[in-house]
Structures are given as C-alpha cells and as structure tokens.
Design an enzyme around this catalytic site. Structure first.
Site, PDB file in Angstrom:
ATOM      1  N   PRO A 266      11.841 -39.167  10.037  1.00  0.00           N
ATOM      2  CA  PRO A 266      10.424 -39.469   9.924  1.00  0.00           C
ATOM      3  C   PRO A 266       9.813 -39.260  10.282  1.00  0.00           C
ATOM      4  O   PRO A 266       8.996 -38.647  10.351  1.00  0.00           O
ATOM      5  CB  PRO A 266      10.476 -41.119   9.677  1.00  0.00           C
ATOM      6  CG  PRO A 266      12.131 -41.982   9.405  1.00  0.00           C
ATOM      7  CD  PRO A 266      13.160 -40.619   9.625  1.00  0.00           C
ATOM      8  N   THR A 268      10.574 -37.209  13.336  1.00  0.00           N
ATOM      9  CA  THR A 268      11.194 -36.013  14.166  1.00  0.00           C
ATOM     10  C   THR A 268      11.448 -34.942  12.959  1.00  0.00           C
ATOM     11  O   THR A 268      12.358 -35.441  11.976  1.00  0.00           O
ATOM     12  CB  THR A 268      12.299 -36.469  14.996  1.00  0.00           C
ATOM     13  OG1 THR A 268      11.888 -37.672  15.728  1.00  0.00           O
ATOM     14  CG2 THR A 268      12.999 -35.308  15.787  1.00  0.00           C
ATOM     15  N   THR A 300      19.580 -33.913   1.883  1.00  0.00           N
ATOM     16  CA  THR A 300      19.301 -33.970   0.285  1.00  0.00           C
ATOM     17  C   THR A 300      21.179 -33.872   0.561  1.00  0.00           C
ATOM     18  O   THR A 300      21.877 -34.231   0.940  1.00  0.00           O
ATOM     19  CB  THR A 300      19.546 -32.574   0.723  1.00  0.00           C
ATOM     20  OG1 THR A 300      17.819 -32.192   0.534  1.00  0.00           O
ATOM     21  CG2 THR A 300      19.692 -32.385  -1.290  1.00  0.00           C
ATOM     22  N   ARG A 402      20.377 -20.598   7.077  1.00  0.00           N
ATOM     23  CA  ARG A 402      19.540 -19.548   6.751  1.00  0.00           C
ATOM     24  C   ARG A 402      20.128 -17.814   6.363  1.00  0.00           C
ATOM     25  O   ARG A 402      19.263 -18.001   5.007  1.00  0.00           O
ATOM     26  CB  ARG A 402      18.502 -19.069   8.403  1.00  0.00           C
ATOM     27  CG  ARG A 402      18.298 -20.289   8.588  1.00  0.00           C
ATOM     28  CD  ARG A 402      17.476 -19.891  10.337  1.00  0.00           C
ATOM     29  NE  ARG A 402      17.234 -21.637  10.185  1.00  0.00           N
ATOM     30  CZ  ARG A 402      16.704 -21.546  12.069  1.00  0.00           C
ATOM     31  NH1 ARG A 402      17.107 -21.132  12.580  1.00  0.00           N
ATOM     32  NH2 ARG A 402      16.525 -22.842  12.359  1.00  0.00           N
ATOM     33  N   ARG A 427       5.352 -11.489 -25.278  1.00  0.00           N
ATOM     34  CA  ARG A 427       4.410 -12.345 -26.222  1.00  0.00           C
ATOM     35  C   ARG A 427       2.761 -10.981 -25.833  1.00  0.00           C
ATOM     36  O   ARG A 427       2.713  -9.877 -25.716  1.00  0.00           O
ATOM     37  CB  ARG A 427       3.523 -12.901 -24.340  1.00  0.00           C
ATOM     38  CG  ARG A 427       2.281 -13.501 -24.703  1.00  0.00           C
ATOM     39  CD  ARG A 427       2.502 -14.603 -25.242  1.00  0.00           C
ATOM     40  NE  ARG A 427       0.661 -15.789 -25.015  1.00  0.00           N
ATOM     41  CZ  ARG A 427       0.670 -15.861 -25.536  1.00  0.00           C
ATOM     42  NH1 ARG A 427       1.186 -16.695 -26.410  1.00  0.00           N
ATOM     43  NH2 ARG A 427      -0.907 -16.668 -25.768  1.00  0.00           N
ATOM     44  N   GLY A 498       0.392 -17.328 -17.801  1.00  0.00           N
ATOM     45  CA  GLY A 498      -0.770 -17.854 -18.550  1.00  0.00           C
ATOM     46  C   GLY A 498      -0.920 -19.498 -19.027  1.00  0.00           C
ATOM     47  O   GLY A 498       0.659 -19.457 -18.323  1.00  0.00           O
ATOM     48  N   GLY A 499      -1.505 -20.245 -19.940  1.00  0.00           N
ATOM     49  CA  GLY A 499      -0.515 -21.351 -19.861  1.00  0.00           C
ATOM     50  C   GLY A 499       0.623 -21.199 -20.100  1.00  0.00           C
ATOM     51  O   GLY A 499       0.847 -22.926 -19.546  1.00  0.00           O
ATOM     52  N   GLU A 522      15.912 -25.699   6.448  1.00  0.00           N
ATOM     53  CA  GLU A 522      15.815 -25.103   7.815  1.00  0.00           C
ATOM     54  C   GLU A 522      15.107 -24.041   8.759  1.00  0.00           C
ATOM     55  O   GLU A 522      15.159 -22.994   9.088  1.00  0.00           O
ATOM     56  CB  GLU A 522      16.675 -23.658   6.768  1.00  0.00           C
ATOM     57  CG  GLU A 522      18.289 -24.647   6.659  1.00  0.00           C
ATOM     58  CD  GLU A 522      18.655 -24.100   5.430  1.00  0.00           C
ATOM     59  OE1 GLU A 522      18.612 -23.193   4.724  1.00  0.00           O
ATOM     60  OE2 GLU A 522      19.668 -24.645   5.004  1.00  0.00           O
TER      61      GLU A 522
HETATM   62  C1  FAD Z   1      13.852 -30.683  -0.594  1.00  0.00           C
HETATM   63  C2  FAD Z   1      14.273 -31.135   1.078  1.00  0.00           C
HETATM   64  C3  FAD Z   1      14.677 -31.175   1.388  1.00  0.00           C
HETATM   65  C4  FAD Z   1      15.524 -31.443   3.512  1.00  0.00           C
HETATM   66  N1  FAD Z   1      16.697 -31.608   2.791  1.00  0.00           N
HETATM   67  C5  FAD Z   1      16.726 -31.640   4.200  1.00  0.00           C
HETATM   68  C6  FAD Z   1      18.317 -31.592   4.557  1.00  0.00           C
HETATM   69  O1  FAD Z   1      19.210 -32.290   3.826  1.00  0.00           O
HETATM   70  N2  FAD Z   1      18.673 -32.357   5.977  1.00  0.00           N
HETATM   71  C7  FAD Z   1      17.979 -32.825   6.768  1.00  0.00           C
HETATM   72  O2  FAD Z   1      18.082 -32.408   8.397  1.00  0.00           O
HETATM   73  N3  FAD Z   1      16.928 -31.705   6.895  1.00  0.00           N
HETATM   74  C8  FAD Z   1      15.878 -31.538   5.515  1.00  0.00           C
HETATM   75  N4  FAD Z   1      14.525 -31.317   4.560  1.00  0.00           N
HETATM   76  C9  FAD Z   1      13.660 -31.395   6.028  1.00  0.00           C
HETATM   77  C10 FAD Z   1      13.355 -29.905   6.101  1.00  0.00           C
HETATM   78  O3  FAD Z   1      13.945 -29.337   7.233  1.00  0.00           O
HETATM   79  C11 FAD Z   1      12.686 -30.890   7.667  1.00  0.00           C
HETATM   80  O4  FAD Z   1      11.208 -30.834   6.504  1.00  0.00           O
HETATM   81  C12 FAD Z   1      12.072 -29.242   8.247  1.00  0.00           C
HETATM   82  O5  FAD Z   1      12.836 -28.755   9.471  1.00  0.00           O
HETATM   83  C13 FAD Z   1      10.043 -29.464   8.686  1.00  0.00           C
HETATM   84  O6  FAD Z   1      10.160 -30.742   9.632  1.00  0.00           O
HETATM   85  P1  FAD Z   1       9.423 -31.862   8.849  1.00  0.00           P
HETATM   86  O7  FAD Z   1       8.855 -32.036   8.082  1.00  0.00           O
HETATM   87  O8  FAD Z   1       9.227 -32.701  10.188  1.00  0.00           O
HETATM   88  O9  FAD Z   1       7.826 -31.169   9.754  1.00  0.00           O
HETATM   89  P2  FAD Z   1       6.955 -30.806  10.652  1.00  0.00           P
HETATM   90  O10 FAD Z   1       7.489 -30.873  11.953  1.00  0.00           O
HETATM   91  O11 FAD Z   1       6.106 -32.025  10.671  1.00  0.00           O
HETATM   92  O12 FAD Z   1       5.625 -30.076  10.870  1.00  0.00           O
HETATM   93  C14 FAD Z   1       4.441 -29.392  10.098  1.00  0.00           C
HETATM   94  C15 FAD Z   1       3.878 -28.779  10.232  1.00  0.00           C
HETATM   95  O13 FAD Z   1       3.470 -29.042  12.262  1.00  0.00           O
HETATM   96  C16 FAD Z   1       3.494 -27.259  12.186  1.00  0.00           C
HETATM   97  N5  FAD Z   1       3.804 -27.456  13.287  1.00  0.00           N
HETATM   98  C17 FAD Z   1       5.110 -28.307  13.967  1.00  0.00           C
HETATM   99  N6  FAD Z   1       5.132 -27.848  15.020  1.00  0.00           N
HETATM  100  C18 FAD Z   1       4.749 -27.132  15.585  1.00  0.00           C
HETATM  101  C19 FAD Z   1       4.773 -26.469  16.824  1.00  0.00           C
HETATM  102  N7  FAD Z   1       5.303 -26.384  17.820  1.00  0.00           N
HETATM  103  N8  FAD Z   1       3.573 -24.932  16.700  1.00  0.00           N
HETATM  104  C20 FAD Z   1       3.117 -24.662  15.505  1.00  0.00           C
HETATM  105  N9  FAD Z   1       2.634 -25.642  14.719  1.00  0.00           N
HETATM  106  C21 FAD Z   1       3.568 -26.353  14.651  1.00  0.00           C
HETATM  107  C22 FAD Z   1       3.816 -26.757  11.185  1.00  0.00           C
HETATM  108  O14 FAD Z   1       2.623 -25.723  10.280  1.00  0.00           O
HETATM  109  C23 FAD Z   1       4.403 -27.519  10.484  1.00  0.00           C
HETATM  110  O15 FAD Z   1       4.854 -26.179   9.132  1.00  0.00           O
HETATM  111  C24 FAD Z   1      14.542 -31.167   4.022  1.00  0.00           C
HETATM  112  C25 FAD Z   1      13.095 -31.048   3.554  1.00  0.00           C
HETATM  113  C26 FAD Z   1      12.496 -31.186   2.252  1.00  0.00           C
HETATM  114  C27 FAD Z   1      11.302 -30.995   1.901  1.00  0.00           C
END
Ligand code: FAD
Length: 541
Positions: A266, A268, A300, A402, A427, A498-499, A522
């Site tokens: 949550p 990290t 996931t 990736r 269409r 469109g819509g 990723e």
């Molecule tokens: C539908 C979905 C499925 C997922 N599935 C998995 C899974 O199966 N297993 C798993 O482990 N994870 C999973 N993830 C998690 C995903 O890998 C993370 O959401 C992603 O790595 C980003 O981490 P965060 O959401 O904490 O964003 P944050 O790390 O908080 O980043 C948010 C934004 O902050 C900015 N930011 C952060 N650090 C910096 C920096 N140093 N410099 C500049 N800008 C920065 C960037 O704009 C970034 O986009 C999933 C996420 C989603 C939405």
C-alpha cells in the site's frame, strides 16, 4: 530499406546518440539523473522511438511491400519531426552543436524526405488498406514455429476467449476454469520453462506472438494469464536451487499451479527497495521456515492463485534497502471470489480483498494482509544463498514480464484497430461509410503505423532476449512504447466509434479501459523511463 527511410532513421540515430552523449556528461554518467529528470525522460523517450523506427525500418526492408515501406517512412518522419521540434524548444538542455543538426535533421534532403514520408496521402493509403483488410494482422514473422503458434493461438483465442470476454468484463467475473485448462493443454503456462523441467522452451518470440493473440481476445482473461508464471519461471531459473526448479517448474508449466506476483505494498510501489512486508525466521512443528507479516497491494490473481511469488524483508535493517529482501514461493488455497481468508493450522493468516477497477477484469487484483503466515525455509528462492537476493531476482522476472507486456499491448491495440476498421466500414453518416472520409483513413493509417512499429520493436526485443536472457533495456523500451501505442490507438478507435465507443456493449470501450493499465504496472511509465531506460542509456560509456 528505402533511401527515404534510411536517410531519416540515420539522421535521427545520429542526433539521438549525440544527445545521449551530451546527456551522459550532463548527468555525470547517469548518476545525477534525478537533478535532470525532465530532460532524462525526454532522452529516454527519444531513444526508445528511434529504436522502434529502426525495428520497423528493418522489417520493411526485409518485406519491401508498399504498405510496410510507407509505414516505416511515415513513422520515421513523425519521430524525426518531433525530435527536431523538441531540440529547438529545449536547445540548451540538449546541448548539441548547430552544425550537427544542420547536417542531419536540418539537412535539406532529410527535411524533404520527412515531409514526403508524412504526407497525408501516404497515411490515407495505409488507412485504405486497413479498411480493406479490416485491420487484420497477417504480417510476416520469421520462423515457422512463431507463425504456426500465431495461427493456433488465434484460433483458440477467437473461438474460446472472444465469446466470453465481454461478459467477464461487464460482470467482473473470474476467468473460467475451462480457459485455464485449455491454455494448460496448449502448453501456454510453460512457454519459457526449459524442456528439462516440463516446459515448452519455446523462446521469447513465440511467447510474444501467442501473448499478442490472446490479448487481442482479452487482456485480462487470456493474454495476462501467462505473465505471472513467466515472471516466477525467470526468477526460479536464475536463482532457484536445482531442487526448487524441479519442484515448482513442472506444475507451473503444466498449469497445475496458478501464480500471483506480490511485490507492491500500500505504501511502497515504485521504490521496490523499500518493501516492508517482513519475513521472520522461525520454526513451526519442527520445520524451520519464515513467518510473513505485513500488507501487500495490487496482487493480481491472488485469489485463484495456488502460489504467490512474494518479495519480503528478511533482514529488518531498513538501511540495507534492496539487500535485505528475499523472494518466496508462498503456497495458498485457490479462492474464486473477490475476497478470501486463508487460515493455516498453525494460526497464520492471509486475507485478500479485491480492489474494484474500471478495466483489466477477469483476474481481480487484491490487497493482501499477512499475519505470521508460515512458509518452510526451502520456499525462499535460492534458500540460504538466495537470502538478500530477492530484489535482483524480482527484477530479472520483471524484465521478462515487461517484454511480455509489449506483446499484451500490441494485442489490445490490434483488437482496437480491427474493431475500428470494421465499424468505420459499416457506419454511415452524411450518406457514406465514415471510412470513406479522408480524415478517418488518415487516422486509421497512423494507428496502424504506430502499431506496426510497436509490434516490430517488441519482436526485436524478444529476439534480443532470445540471444541473451540478461538484456533488460530493449524489453523495457518495447514495453514503454507499445503501452503508449495501446493507450493512444484504443482512444483514437473510441473516437472513431463516436458515442457508441462509450457504450459497454461495444468492445472498444473495454479496450480503452484495459489499455490504460498497461503503462502502470511493471514499472509505472515515469519510473520505467527514468530508473530503467535513462539509467541504462546514460550510465553506458
Ligand atoms: C490493475 C493493476 C494490477 C497490478 N498488478 C500487480 C501485481 O500483480 N503485483 C504487484 O506487485 N503489483 C501490481 N500492480 C502494482 C503496480 O506495479 C504499481 O501500481 C506500480 O509499480 C506503481 O506503484 P504505485 O502505484 O505505488 O505508484 P507510485 O510509486 O506511488 O508512483 C506514482 C507516481 O509518482 C511519480 N513518482 C514516483 N517516484 C518518482 C520518482 N523517483 N521520480 C519521479 N516521479 C516519481 C510518478 O509519476 C509515478 O507515476 C498492479 C497495479 C494495477 C493498477
């Protein structure tokens, strides 16, 4: 390669290489990227685009059919114009010699080629071809195995997955067991598992081609199912003991064990080295092992999965960062719903609750809470030698993930192109199919061109990884580019509907919300650009 494309791509490559060289000096060999993030991102993207242009140009040179040649030239022209404009806007940041620009992107021959290549008539011709073929992907793939794999995956995906994809999405269902079983029989969960461990050992290109076809039918209920076993497989192959490979790889390859990947927490996300979920050494019923406690997020498929590859802190000293992390194979029961609770006889618990999402439905993504959840010592990948190596193993797995996501993105974009080509052919407005209008053809031409670049780039990255498993830059670039293409192509497709593009019963609306997740996981896009691609490029001498 046509002389036009050759001239443009060569000019862009020369300029990007010079800009990277200047960027290395500016960032002290990549060490000071954080002091120059905005420019570093620019460089990472420009380098990614030129690599995509080179991949498409190489394909066009091999095929030498008119549409491929037009696409390669148009794409090269577009990124060249973009780069030139970026350099002019951010002149001081790029730090290039005026003479270099004059002899490359400013050279009259190159400028003429850029203009001709991007002329709307050329893109309209590509668009007309897209309409004629309804966007079908029948591009050449070198290698009989890859072509056969594409045909059989396409047949399976269209027959078995496409008919249920919309229902799964709209009702937020779990992918049915029948799909998992069929994919297991086809060997799709063991594509990267070496044959010695019961896998197909098919290699990365075949894996990508299959992923693309499955993702064209459904991102979450087919194409993405393979990503998790791929990531665990790469980590086990790289760092597992022989006994661990023999124990886990055959059932993963056979599709008997469904896999979840649990890295994010949550608090990290991108800063993976700061993972806090703890694994404490202990013993249960005379068995030495680890007690896992803490929270994880966005895992996931964690409900249905039989094992989680979980990154946890085995050394409590936070100052150790990545060096305090280890990767575990964590067994659990399979649960079908949106929440679950797993209780071990020894008292350990694992709770899971799925987070509602607009797209990427079919596997559910869970927030997990662990409380003294026990795993035996031999579940730490690499056992004693793997302690503290979890971060590196996870990253190895992510590189493979990736690459696969490049394939997933191409699949979603392909689905959008096909459905849009069909829709715009049928269409009618102002008394004509909307596909007859110049602007529609132009837009379809650009969508197909960008998708072709993403596809050839992803295939090139797969070949690079087939030649050397340790490459990480090429798959990261392919992922970055292909995911952006998927987001853009699906949104263009939606506009052309469109819509009706906003209506749930039209598949394009699903493709839009599915594509949006691709640049997030990723390595969310800015982190992929800065921490992986810019670092990889600017750290090179
Ligand atoms: C539908 C979905 C499925 C997922 N599935 C998995 C899974 O199966 N297993 C798993 O482990 N994870 C999973 N993830 C998690 C995903 O890998 C993370 O959401 C992603 O790595 C980003 O981490 P965060 O959401 O904490 O964003 P944050 O790390 O908080 O980043 C948010 C934004 O902050 C900015 N930011 C952060 N650090 C910096 C920096 N140093 N410099 C500049 N800008 C920065 C960037 O704009 C970034 O986009 C999933 C996420 C989603 C939405």
């Amino acid at each position: 390669m046509s002389t036009e494309t050759h001239g443009i791509v060569g000019a862009v490559r020369t300029v990007v290489d010079a800009a990277l060289e200047a960027g290395r000096a500016r960032t002290n060999g990549g060490k000071a990227i954080d002091e120059h993030q905005v420019h570093a991102e620019r460089l990472a993207y420009a380098a990614t685009e030129v690599a995509a242009a080179e991949a498409l140009a190489a394909y066009a040179a091999e095929r030498s059919d008119a549409t491929s040649e037009r696409m390669a030239a148009a794409f090269a022209g577009e990124i060249a114009s973009k780069l030139r404009s970026s350099i002019e806007t951010h002149w001081d940041d790029f730090g290039l010699e005026p003479a270099l620009l004059a002899s490359t992107l400013g050279h009259p021959d190159v400028v003429r080629a850029m203009r001709a290549a991007q002329h709307e008539s050329r893109l309209r011709e590509i668009g007309a071809e897209v309409l004629r073929t309804r966007g079908a992907n029948n591009g050449f793939i070198d290698g009989d195995m890859a072509e056969m794999a594409r045909d059989s995956a396409r047949q399976f995906a269209r027959k078995e997955v496409s008919p249920i994809a919309e229902r799964i999405h709209r009702h937020d269902e779990l992918v049915p067991e029948s799909i998992l079983r069929a994919m297991a029989e086809l060997g799709y969960f063991g594509m990267s598992v070496p044959e010695a461990y019961g896998g197909q050992g098919m290699g990365n290109l075949v894996m990508i081609v299959i992923t693309e076809e499955l993702s064209t039918a459904s991102l979450a209920s087919a194409g993405s199912l393979i990503t998790r076993p791929e990531i665990l497989t790469k980590a086990l192959c790289k760092g597992g003991t022989e006994a661990q490979k023999q124990r886990w790889l055959p059932p993963v390859a056979a599709g008997e064990l469904m896999v979840g990947i649990s890295v994010t927490e949550p608090d990290t996300g991108s800063d993976v080295a700061s993972v806090r979920c703890r694994a404490e050494r202990g013993e249960q019923g005379g068995t030495p092992g680890w007690f896992i406690s803490g929270a994880k997020a966005w895992c996931t498929f964690a409900g249905r999965a039989n094992v989680l590859a979980l990154l946890a802190r085995t050394n409590p000293d936070l100052a150790l960062g990545a060096k305090g992390l280890s990767l575990f194979v964590v067994p659990k029961d399979a649960f079908p719903g949106h929440d679950f609770e797993m209780r071990q006889p020894g008292g350990g618990t694992m709770h899971g609750k799925a987070d509602a999402t607009p797209g990427y439905r079919g596997m559910h993504s869970f927030t997990l809470t662990f409380d003294r959840y026990f795993v035996p010592a031999d579940h730490l990948i690499g056992e004693a030698a793997g302690e503290g190596k979890g971060f590196a193993l996870q990253m190895q797995g992510f590189a493979a993930g990736r690459l696969q996501t490049g394939g997933r993105a191409c699949g979603v974009a392909q689905a959008a192109l096909e459905t849009t080509a069909t829709y715009t052919s049928e269409r009618k407005q102002f008394g004509r199919p909307i596909g007859d209008f110049q602007l529609t053809q132009y837009k379809l031409g650009r969508m197909a061109t960008h998708l072709a670049a993403a596809r050839q780039f992803t295939y090139a990255a797969a070949r690079a990884m087939d030649a050397d498993e340790s490459v990480s830059l090429e798959p990261s670039m392919a992922k970055l580019f292909a995911c952006d293409v998927a987001v853009w192509v699906t949104q263009e497709g939606q506009l052309l509907h469109g819509g009706w593009g906003y209506a749930e019963e039209f598949a394009i609306s699903r493709y839009v919300v599915d594509a949006q997740v691709l640049p997030i996981f990723e390595g969310v896009k800015p982190i992929l650009e800065l921490k992986v691609i810019a670092r990889g490029l600017l750290g090179r001498s």
